[in-house]
Enzyme design. Structure first.
Site: not given
Ligand code: ADP
Length: 177
Positions: A17-18, A31, A39-41, A127
């Site tokens: 988890d980043i 975005n 998601g990660v955002d 994602g």
């Molecule tokens: P995008 O809209 O750019 O596709 P997403 O957040 O939907 O961004 O996904 C980008 C990547 O981040 C995906 O591979 C997803 O599995 C990953 N991801 C989601 N949450 C985390 C997290 N907490 N730490 C690291 N990677 C994550």
């Protein structure tokens, strides 16, 4: 853990988890409105607290392929670099690749300007934005190979994969040692 040296930079790939990763700069897959999201955002804003979004609101958005920094709130980092990857378009695969590469390159440039020595990246666009993992992995390694030799002050890049599926795809695309 996989590690490669590119120029003077060590690139490490880890699964996790980043929001828990210690690095000077953490890159967010944002975005273009820099409005927060899923998601990660969403994870970065939840873990980092509301100050990050308050700063984002003053930045006036971010073009696809560009990157803008804020402070990192409660995250174990000094900065969050918000970059906007492309929504994958299979009919415009070359443009998607150019924009994804640009998101990584601009994030590294911004990190270097800030004085960051370590930068952690998620799998941008892989994602909700639908970029095929294997294709994204090729773009990322190629972009790192082109960009990092010009940024010797960046000592470490961490590629943080949330799941093993992504880890395997990026590992398959990694340059041979
Ligand atoms: P995008 O809209 O750019 O596709 P997403 O957040 O939907 O961004 O996904 C980008 C990547 O981040 C995906 O591979 C997803 O599995 C990953 N991801 C989601 N949450 C985390 C997290 N907490 N730490 C690291 N990677 C994550």
């Amino acid at each position: 853990m996989l590690a490669r040296t590119i120029g003077r930079t060590v690139v490490e790939m880890i699964q996790g988890d980043i929001t828990t990763v210690k690095a000077d700069a953490v890159v967010n897959a944002a975005n273009s409105a820099l409005a927060g999201g899923g998601g990660v955002d969403g994870a970065i804003h939840r873990a980092g607290g509301p100050d990050i979004l308050a700063e984002c609101r003053r930045l006036g958005g971010c073009a696809t392929g560009d990157a803008k920094p804020t402070s990192a709130g409660r995250l174990p980092a000094r900065w969050v670099i918000h970059t906007v990857g492309p929504v994958y378009n299979p009919l415009r695969a070359e443009e998607s690749a150019r924009l994804l590469g640009s998101a990584y390159r601009r994030s590294i440039e911004v990190a270097d300007q800030l004085g960051a020595r370590s930068v952690a990246f998620p799998a941008i666009s892989c994602g909700v934005y639908g970029y095929p993992l294997a294709d994204a992995a090729d773009v990322v390694w190629e972009t790192l190979a082109q960009t990092l030799p010009g940024h010797p002050n960046i000592e470490k890049v961490l590629l943080v994969q949330f799941n093993m599926h992504a880890y395997d795809a990026y590992e398959a695309a990694a340059p041979t040692e």
